[in-house]
Enzyme design. Sequence first.
Site, PDB file in Angstrom:
ATOM      1  N   ARG A 184       0.050   5.101  17.891  1.00  0.00           N
ATOM      2  CA  ARG A 184      -0.116   6.296  17.307  1.00  0.00           C
ATOM      3  C   ARG A 184      -0.522   7.462  17.149  1.00  0.00           C
ATOM      4  O   ARG A 184       0.294   8.378  16.030  1.00  0.00           O
ATOM      5  CB  ARG A 184      -1.993   5.640  16.803  1.00  0.00           C
ATOM      6  CG  ARG A 184      -2.446   4.361  16.254  1.00  0.00           C
ATOM      7  CD  ARG A 184      -1.315   3.829  14.664  1.00  0.00           C
ATOM      8  NE  ARG A 184      -1.663   2.191  14.791  1.00  0.00           N
ATOM      9  CZ  ARG A 184      -0.889   1.813  14.016  1.00  0.00           C
ATOM     10  NH1 ARG A 184       0.530   2.251  13.552  1.00  0.00           N
ATOM     11  NH2 ARG A 184      -1.473   0.476  13.179  1.00  0.00           N
TER      12      ARG A 184
ATOM     13  N   ASP B 168      -7.539   3.322  13.277  1.00  0.00           N
ATOM     14  CA  ASP B 168      -5.988   3.706  13.468  1.00  0.00           C
ATOM     15  C   ASP B 168      -5.922   5.417  12.182  1.00  0.00           C
ATOM     16  O   ASP B 168      -5.531   5.724  12.898  1.00  0.00           O
ATOM     17  CB  ASP B 168      -4.954   3.410  12.383  1.00  0.00           C
ATOM     18  CG  ASP B 168      -4.656   1.976  13.411  1.00  0.00           C
ATOM     19  OD1 ASP B 168      -4.204   2.104  14.843  1.00  0.00           O
ATOM     20  OD2 ASP B 168      -4.048   1.063  13.422  1.00  0.00           O
TER      21      ASP B 168
ATOM     22  N   ASP C 264       0.791  -1.210  -0.148  1.00  0.00           N
ATOM     23  CA  ASP C 264      -0.339   0.136  -0.216  1.00  0.00           C
ATOM     24  C   ASP C 264       0.637   1.161   0.520  1.00  0.00           C
ATOM     25  O   ASP C 264       0.770   2.071  -0.349  1.00  0.00           O
ATOM     26  CB  ASP C 264      -0.782  -0.212   1.043  1.00  0.00           C
ATOM     27  CG  ASP C 264      -2.069  -0.717   0.856  1.00  0.00           C
ATOM     28  OD1 ASP C 264      -2.727  -0.974   0.128  1.00  0.00           O
ATOM     29  OD2 ASP C 264      -2.906  -1.311   2.204  1.00  0.00           O
TER      30      ASP C 264
ATOM     31  N   SER D 197      -3.540  -8.937   8.099  1.00  0.00           N
ATOM     32  CA  SER D 197      -2.661  -7.553   8.496  1.00  0.00           C
ATOM     33  C   SER D 197      -1.822  -7.662   9.790  1.00  0.00           C
ATOM     34  O   SER D 197      -2.447  -8.016  11.070  1.00  0.00           O
ATOM     35  CB  SER D 197      -3.985  -7.140   8.141  1.00  0.00           C
ATOM     36  OG  SER D 197      -3.338  -5.819   8.367  1.00  0.00           O
TER      37      SER D 197
HETATM   38  N1  ARG Z   1      -8.181  -3.461  16.160  1.00  0.00           N
HETATM   39  C1  ARG Z   1      -6.386  -2.934  16.586  1.00  0.00           C
HETATM   40  C2  ARG Z   1      -6.515  -1.987  17.090  1.00  0.00           C
HETATM   41  O1  ARG Z   1      -8.499  -0.643  16.806  1.00  0.00           O
HETATM   42  C3  ARG Z   1      -5.309  -2.859  15.873  1.00  0.00           C
HETATM   43  C4  ARG Z   1      -5.788  -2.552  15.019  1.00  0.00           C
HETATM   44  C5  ARG Z   1      -3.794  -3.066  14.541  1.00  0.00           C
HETATM   45  N2  ARG Z   1      -4.027  -2.663  12.870  1.00  0.00           N
HETATM   46  C6  ARG Z   1      -3.371  -3.447  11.997  1.00  0.00           C
HETATM   47  N3  ARG Z   1      -3.322  -2.888  10.319  1.00  0.00           N
HETATM   48  N4  ARG Z   1      -3.478  -4.449  11.627  1.00  0.00           N
HETATM   49  O2  ARG Z   1      -5.795  -0.706  17.772  1.00  0.00           O
END
Ligand code: ARG
Length: 389
Positions: free
Chosen positions: A93, A122, A13, A172
């Site tokens: 983040r 995110d 990506d 992912s």
């Molecule tokens: N669901 C989790 C959160 O919102 C993990 C997000 C992780 N991102 C990923 N690209 N796997 O914090």
Amino acid sequence: MEKVVLAYSGGLDTSVMVRWLKEKYGFEVVTVIVDVGQQEDLKAIEEKAKLVGAIKHYTIDAKKEFIENFVFPAIKANALYEGKYPLSSALSRPLIAKKLVEIARKEEASAVAHGCTGRGNDQVRFEVTIEALAPDLKIIAPVREWKLTREEEVEYAKKYGIHITPKKHPYSIDQNLWGRSIECGPLDNPNQEPPKDVFEWTANPEEAPDKPEYVTVRFEEGIPTAINGENMDGVELISSLNKIAGKHGVGRIDHVEDRVVGLKSREVYECPAAICLIEAHKDLEKLVLTRHELMFKEWVDLYWGWLVYSGLWVEPLREDLEAFIEKTQERVSGEVRLKLYRGNVMVVGRSSPFSLHLEPEYDQSIASGFIRLWGLQTKSFHLKSKRER
Ligand code: ARG
């Protein structure tokens, strides 16, 4: 030419994005990767960024800052979203967003870009933070805009000679020192047990050592400072606890999570150190805080975790809550003994100079008077309802 600062991961990506931002918006692209302990080949990622057309690349080591300014407050707040998730991805983040803004200022860029989809948390975390810190910066989220399927992305990459490494698995993944998040593929079915290849940091509990291991964690004012008597800085302590607890299959999490954007989503995590440290910290608090403090703090902790999960790290309420939490942590010093065994972590001992577990003067004869008064209203209620019947 205007510049955009892109949060780059080295994956398909964000690699396609470097070219796309140039073609679609005419930007010069500066890429940034923030090292929060994801254990990737950062040198190779830098080379790739240049190869796919970045005019400049930054690798920022933020491991110490991540642990001290984000993970330690989460430990003090016993942060487990919906009772389960230690916020590993969520905590990174706002830090990454802050670094993007710093680089954007340095490079006099007019925009920042990230690789999040429009389905997750995110994007919320990045954008709320960026807008709060730098309202003048334009935010671009190409994945939300370009509507390319994976096949189309691969086509795009081929067309522009962007080298791609074939995907080894359907997941992912996002990882840092506080944990590893795994989503997508077969995990999208909440009723299917996670396949074995999902896990990398933790042993299958069925195959973990059949002898328990004891680990003693020392806390000073709510912060873990030593393991088995050995002083360590946060980065070292958490990395080594990840290994020790992971070996015993501790830290696997599988739950259905409520995302900020309203979706329910099946999430799998591996967070060995986080699960151990939060369990230990919570236990130590029970030894040193009064029941009133504990009950009130549970609400504060819950709210703290919810804010951070929901992308509101920069919301002033977080710091307001931390003022209370910090005050309680003055007495959260001592040692907690953990027993790790086949996927389980159990607290089996705790001690503190601030322990309230004393043998105070206790006169059993006054208990009966206390009980009469304690149950007074309850008794009145029952008396009255009997009379009215
Ligand atoms: N669901 C989790 C959160 O919102 C993990 C997000 C992780 N991102 C990923 N690209 N796997 O914090």
